[in-house]
Design a protein around this motif. Structure first.
Motif, PDB file in Angstrom:
ATOM      1  N   ILE A 190       0.669  -1.498   0.112  1.00  0.00           N
ATOM      2  CA  ILE A 190      -0.335   0.369   0.158  1.00  0.00           C
ATOM      3  C   ILE A 190       0.494   1.588   0.127  1.00  0.00           C
ATOM      4  CG2 ILE A 190      -1.332   1.133   0.962  1.00  0.00           C
ATOM      5  CD1 ILE A 190      -2.713  -1.440   2.251  1.00  0.00           C
ATOM      6  N   LEU A 191       1.958   1.666   0.534  1.00  0.00           N
ATOM      7  CA  LEU A 191       2.739   2.373   0.959  1.00  0.00           C
ATOM      8  C   LEU A 191       3.713   2.370  -0.113  1.00  0.00           C
ATOM      9  CD1 LEU A 191       3.867   1.953   4.729  1.00  0.00           C
ATOM     10  CD2 LEU A 191       2.221   3.921   3.117  1.00  0.00           C
ATOM     11  N   TRP A 219       2.944   1.756  -3.467  1.00  0.00           N
ATOM     12  CA  TRP A 219       1.557   2.397  -3.908  1.00  0.00           C
ATOM     13  C   TRP A 219       1.606   3.756  -4.302  1.00  0.00           C
ATOM     14  CZ3 TRP A 219      -3.001   5.225  -3.708  1.00  0.00           C
ATOM     15  CH2 TRP A 219      -3.549   5.479  -5.079  1.00  0.00           C
ATOM     16  N   LEU A 220       1.385   4.072  -2.562  1.00  0.00           N
ATOM     17  CA  LEU A 220       0.563   5.502  -2.665  1.00  0.00           C
ATOM     18  C   LEU A 220       2.400   6.360  -2.915  1.00  0.00           C
ATOM     19  CD1 LEU A 220       0.151   5.403   1.027  1.00  0.00           C
ATOM     20  CD2 LEU A 220      -1.681   6.357  -1.242  1.00  0.00           C
ATOM     21  N   ARG A 230       2.127   7.004  -6.433  1.00  0.00           N
ATOM     22  CA  ARG A 230       1.415   7.874  -7.155  1.00  0.00           C
ATOM     23  C   ARG A 230       1.738   9.330  -6.804  1.00  0.00           C
ATOM     24  NH1 ARG A 230      -1.709  10.933  -9.375  1.00  0.00           N
ATOM     25  NH2 ARG A 230      -3.759  10.571  -9.885  1.00  0.00           N
ATOM     26  N   PHE A 231       2.157   9.755  -5.108  1.00  0.00           N
ATOM     27  CA  PHE A 231       2.092  11.065  -4.639  1.00  0.00           C
ATOM     28  C   PHE A 231       3.552  11.338  -4.923  1.00  0.00           C
ATOM     29  CE2 PHE A 231      -1.635   9.459  -3.304  1.00  0.00           C
ATOM     30  CZ  PHE A 231      -3.011  10.917  -4.050  1.00  0.00           C
ATOM     31  N   GLN A 236       7.982   9.602  -3.577  1.00  0.00           N
ATOM     32  CA  GLN A 236       8.370   9.099  -2.293  1.00  0.00           C
ATOM     33  C   GLN A 236       8.860   9.935  -0.935  1.00  0.00           C
ATOM     34  OE1 GLN A 236      11.949   6.612  -2.335  1.00  0.00           O
ATOM     35  NE2 GLN A 236      11.533   5.645  -4.260  1.00  0.00           N
ATOM     36  N   VAL A 291       5.288  10.113   1.284  1.00  0.00           N
ATOM     37  CA  VAL A 291       4.770   9.248   1.505  1.00  0.00           C
ATOM     38  C   VAL A 291       5.497   8.599   3.327  1.00  0.00           C
ATOM     39  CG1 VAL A 291       4.588   6.687   1.380  1.00  0.00           C
ATOM     40  CG2 VAL A 291       4.024   8.621   0.446  1.00  0.00           C
ATOM     41  N   SER A 299       4.240   8.163   6.910  1.00  0.00           N
ATOM     42  CA  SER A 299       4.229   6.736   7.579  1.00  0.00           C
ATOM     43  C   SER A 299       5.069   7.020   8.752  1.00  0.00           C
ATOM     44  CB  SER A 299       4.604   5.807   6.764  1.00  0.00           C
ATOM     45  OG  SER A 299       6.065   5.907   6.181  1.00  0.00           O
ATOM     46  N   SER A 347       2.292   0.805   9.041  1.00  0.00           N
ATOM     47  CA  SER A 347       2.567   1.916   9.142  1.00  0.00           C
ATOM     48  C   SER A 347       4.422   1.941   9.007  1.00  0.00           C
ATOM     49  CB  SER A 347       2.833   3.351  10.402  1.00  0.00           C
ATOM     50  OG  SER A 347       2.635   2.718  11.519  1.00  0.00           O
ATOM     51  N   ARG A 376       7.202   9.738 -11.594  1.00  0.00           N
ATOM     52  CA  ARG A 376       6.650   9.811 -10.892  1.00  0.00           C
ATOM     53  C   ARG A 376       4.913   8.701 -11.994  1.00  0.00           C
ATOM     54  NH1 ARG A 376       3.700  13.631  -7.747  1.00  0.00           N
ATOM     55  NH2 ARG A 376       4.995  14.254  -5.765  1.00  0.00           N
ATOM     56  N   THR A 435       5.532   0.007  -6.050  1.00  0.00           N
ATOM     57  CA  THR A 435       4.604  -1.000  -5.870  1.00  0.00           C
ATOM     58  C   THR A 435       5.301  -2.852  -5.908  1.00  0.00           C
ATOM     59  OG1 THR A 435       3.066   0.410  -6.420  1.00  0.00           O
ATOM     60  CG2 THR A 435       1.907  -2.108  -6.084  1.00  0.00           C
TER      61      THR A 435
END
Length: 455
Positions: free
Chosen positions: A93-94, A96-97, A100-101, A103, A106, A110, A150, A238, A391
């Motif tokens: 999940i981290l 994927w984030l 998307r956004f 490193q 995130v 986290s 997290s 990105r 991911t």
């Protein structure tokens, strides 16, 4: 070369890019590994190394604290298991984030959440003195799950940065820098997962059972942000917008079906390295369980950690050697050869009857382990769909965590019922599965090359 996150001198104000990073002059001293600080900066190596230490401390630190405070192995085991489950679920999940956004945000978010969760583990554990019922310990278990979810994925995201920094040289047909970087990363993982548990044991036994987790939180609070803002994060592109978001000109059912089909086709090759890491984790977990039973029979169960560390030493040394393997030795051949060696050497685990013999077997068995891990991570990077590299890297790391839990569970049960040799069957089976997956990966890579040549 300065790697400070403060503004740089006007001589070179530009952020790192993969193209610019490959223009660094070849170092005169230090061999191939001297290329790494030339690519990423000198601070990146120590920060990236020690920023992943909290993850290596978290599971055992939670187990030690919960067991010590409650006096229940069941509560301690449940809390440690929650950390593992949380990490296995949270890592992709981290990732994927991060795709998307980016490193940096995130990792910063986290890290903050993880510090709060780890402090909650400490607080809730001390609210449960003498509690032996797992159901009554839901607070510390929930906090441990949040800590695992997290936990910043420094190791996988560092690999993503190396792949970005070496992209230009790889496009030119030279994968030497990437091999060196991934060899270093696997060695760094081995070192932290030996140092982390040792640090937990020293701090908990000499000071207090809460101290290892407090130290882990302090390291996360200081080192993870330093890693997050290090200028190498600018080298990672990105994830591009999907077709549905990028434009509205052609979003009919036909194009949607084509996108879905290409998405599945892109993810299918990723399943092989992810499954391979599950098998690698299963190998680790079952071997740990088997060595615990073996050590209890020849010495004391506490000696299992020392025996397991022997395999880690030879694995780390062999992982470093990958940087010097010939470029003509393709990654799929490395996977198949290394996994075949693991499967063959696993048969020797059934032979030793004393600690000395087991040390020799583990030293030999560790030699193919490190190279296989380096190779699978490299293949994961090669087959990752565009914009999904973080991911995939975090999914590979998650596979190791999930596999270790699986191997520990199955191996522990078999060791309880049939002794250490029964648990070693799981280790041998996991190595054989690695070989089968490597063979399948070689077929997939070969078919993709043929398709590319045909087109």
């Amino acid at each position: 070369m300065s790697t400070s996150t403060a503004p740089q001198p006007p001589a070179d104000p530009r952020p790192i890019t993969p193209a610019a990073s490959t223009k660094a002059p070849a170092p005169q001293f230090g061999g191939r590994f001297a290329r790494l600080p030339a690519l990423a900066g000198r601070r990146f190596l120590p920060v990236g190394l020690f920023a992943r230490l909290p993850l290596a401390m978290l599971t055992l630190g939670t187990l030690t604290l919960a067991t010590s405070v409650t006096g229940s192995y069941a509560v301690g085991g449940a809390a440690a298991g929650a950390v593992g489950i949380g990490s296995a679920v949270g890592a992709p999940i981290l990732g994927w984030l991060a795709d998307r956004f980016g490193q940096r945000p995130v990792l910063l978010i986290s890290a903050g959440l993880n510090v709060v969760a780890v402090l909650a583990v400490i607080a809730t554990a001390y609210l449960l003195p003498g509690v032996h019922d797992v159901g009554a310990a839901w607070g510390v278990i929930a906090a441990a799950l949040a800590a695992g979810l997290s936990c910043p994925q420094v190791g996988p995201l560092a690999r993503v940065r190396w792949m970005a920094l070496t992209a230009e040289s790889r496009r030119a047909g030279d994968s030497t820098d990437l091999d060196v970087a991934l060899s270093y990363e696997s060695t760094a993982d081995e070192l932290t997962f030996v140092l982390g548990p040792a640090l937990v044991g020293v701090l908990a036994s000499l000071v207090a059972p809460w101290l290892p987790l407090a130290v882990a939180a302090a390291l996360t609070l200081t080192l993870v942000p330093a890693f997050a803002v290090h200028r190498t994060h600018t080298a990672v592109p990105r994830r591009p917008a999907t077709g549905a978001r990028a434009g509205t000109g052609s979003t009919g059912s036909g194009s949607a079906g084509t996108r879905d089909g290409s998405r599945l086709a892109g993810l299918a090759p990723v399943a092989l390295p992810v499954l391979a890491m599950v098998c690698m984790g299963t190998f680790f977990g079952s071997t740990q369980a088997a060595l615990s039973a073996f050590a209890a029979g020849v010495a004391t169960s506490e000696a299992a950690g020392l025996l397991y560390a022997v395999m880690g030493v030879s694995s780390a040394a062999a992982a470093i050697s990958v940087a010097y393997w010939p470029a003509g030795f393709p990654v799929t051949a490395r996977w198949v050869t290394g996994a075949a060696a693991m499967a063959g050497l696993s048969a020797l685990l059934f032979l030793p009857t004393d600690g000395g013999g087991m040390v020799l077997v583990l030293l030999a068995l560790g030699l193919p382990v490190g190279p296989v891990m380096v190779t699978v991570f490299a293949i994961g990077g090669l087959v990752a769909p565009a914009g999904r590299l973080a991911t995939v890297m975090t999914a590979l790391a998650s596979g190791i965590v999930a596999g270790t839990a699986l191997g520990s569970s199955i191996g522990g049960q078999l060791a309880q019922e049939g002794g250490h040799q029964a648990a070693f069957v799981v280790s041998a089976a996991a190595a054989a599965a690695l070989f089968a997956l490597g063979t399948a990966a070689a077929v997939v890579v070969l078919s993709r090359k043929r398709s590319a040549q045909a087109s």
